[in-house]
Design a protein around this motif. Structure first.
Motif, PDB file in Angstrom:
ATOM      1  N   ASN A  39       0.831  -1.210   0.000  1.00  0.00           N
ATOM      2  CA  ASN A  39       0.000   0.000   0.000  1.00  0.00           C
ATOM      3  C   ASN A  39       0.864   1.258   0.000  1.00  0.00           C
ATOM      4  O   ASN A  39       0.574   2.216  -0.725  1.00  0.00           O
ATOM      5  N   LEU A  40       1.927   1.241   0.798  1.00  0.00           N
ATOM      6  CA  LEU A  40       2.828   2.390   0.847  1.00  0.00           C
ATOM      7  C   LEU A  40       3.524   2.583  -0.491  1.00  0.00           C
ATOM      8  O   LEU A  40       3.599   3.708  -1.000  1.00  0.00           O
ATOM      9  N   GLU A  41       4.006   1.498  -1.072  1.00  0.00           N
ATOM     10  CA  GLU A  41       4.674   1.608  -2.375  1.00  0.00           C
ATOM     11  C   GLU A  41       3.726   2.143  -3.435  1.00  0.00           C
ATOM     12  O   GLU A  41       4.101   3.008  -4.238  1.00  0.00           O
ATOM     13  N   ASN A  42       2.487   1.635  -3.441  1.00  0.00           N
ATOM     14  CA  ASN A  42       1.499   2.117  -4.415  1.00  0.00           C
ATOM     15  C   ASN A  42       1.207   3.603  -4.224  1.00  0.00           C
ATOM     16  O   ASN A  42       1.093   4.348  -5.205  1.00  0.00           O
ATOM     17  N   ALA A  43       1.087   4.029  -2.963  1.00  0.00           N
ATOM     18  CA  ALA A  43       0.815   5.446  -2.697  1.00  0.00           C
ATOM     19  C   ALA A  43       1.989   6.314  -3.145  1.00  0.00           C
ATOM     20  O   ALA A  43       1.782   7.404  -3.704  1.00  0.00           O
ATOM     21  N   GLU A  44       3.205   5.845  -2.924  1.00  0.00           N
ATOM     22  CA  GLU A  44       4.381   6.615  -3.351  1.00  0.00           C
ATOM     23  C   GLU A  44       4.471   6.683  -4.872  1.00  0.00           C
ATOM     24  O   GLU A  44       4.811   7.729  -5.430  1.00  0.00           O
ATOM     25  N   GLU A  46       1.906   6.487  -6.922  1.00  0.00           N
ATOM     26  CA  GLU A  46       0.809   7.373  -7.318  1.00  0.00           C
ATOM     27  C   GLU A  46       1.192   8.837  -7.099  1.00  0.00           C
ATOM     28  O   GLU A  46       0.914   9.692  -7.957  1.00  0.00           O
ATOM     29  N   GLN A  47       1.849   9.105  -5.982  1.00  0.00           N
ATOM     30  CA  GLN A  47       2.291  10.472  -5.686  1.00  0.00           C
ATOM     31  C   GLN A  47       3.311  10.933  -6.735  1.00  0.00           C
ATOM     32  O   GLN A  47       3.239  12.061  -7.211  1.00  0.00           O
ATOM     33  N   GLY A  48       4.240  10.069  -7.078  1.00  0.00           N
ATOM     34  CA  GLY A  48       5.238  10.410  -8.098  1.00  0.00           C
ATOM     35  C   GLY A  48       4.593  10.672  -9.445  1.00  0.00           C
ATOM     36  O   GLY A  48       4.967  11.626 -10.157  1.00  0.00           O
ATOM     37  N   ASN A  49       3.605   9.842  -9.807  1.00  0.00           N
ATOM     38  CA  ASN A  49       2.887  10.049 -11.066  1.00  0.00           C
ATOM     39  C   ASN A  49       2.146  11.380 -11.070  1.00  0.00           C
ATOM     40  O   ASN A  49       2.125  12.097 -12.083  1.00  0.00           O
TER      41      ASN A  49
END
Length: 148
Positions: A39-44, A46-49
């Motif tokens: 979940n943390l990796e996905n959020a990071e 998504e934030q980068g995108n």
């Protein structure tokens, strides 16, 4: 006094169940921790995108309302990442506690199992000594009968 055989089977079964339960809880905690990492990796990601999308839109030209929306989404994403990091830390602590409990239960079971093996060996040795004493007695009595 003879070493009486005390059955440790019920105690060992109970300890084994506790060990299995601790192992199951550890696995569940580990799965929850891995889920938090994803979940943390996905959020990071998504934030980068979102930041790259904002950069691309700024190069094209962007309205103030759109810029404000992007900034709000970025701030919201940062807060979410902080919450996910905190959750991951908590899951990690839980996993460590469950690991320690599993190690403790495993040690308890091994200790009792070795105690049972030692007890069985002691009992077997005692029975063998009793049997040897009885055979010696029989041999002495038989020898005395032949001599008389």
């Amino acid at each position: 006094m003879s070493p009486s055989p005390f059955s440790l089977d019920s105690v060992l079964n109970f300890r084994k169940r506790q060990e299995n339960l601790a192992q199951e809880q550890f696995v569940q905690a580990r799965i929850a921790e891995e889920s938090a990492v994803k979940n943390l990796e996905n959020a990071e990601i998504e934030q980068g995108n979102l930041i790259r999308e904002l950069d691309a839109e700024q190069k094209k030209g962007l309205f103030v309302q759109d810029l404000a929306r992007f900034e709000d989404r970025i701030q919201y994403g940062k807060k979410q990442i902080q919450l996910l990091k905190k959750t991951l830390q908590e899951k990690n602590k839980v996993t460590q506690r469950k690991r320690q409990r599993l190690i403790e239960k495993s040690r308890e079971f091994k200790t009792l199992d070795s105690l049972k093996e030692q007890q069985n060996k002691t009992w077997k040795d005692y029975l063998e000594k009793q049997e040897a004493a009885m055979l010696d007695e029989i041999a002495i009595l038989h020898h005395d009968r032949k001599a008389n």
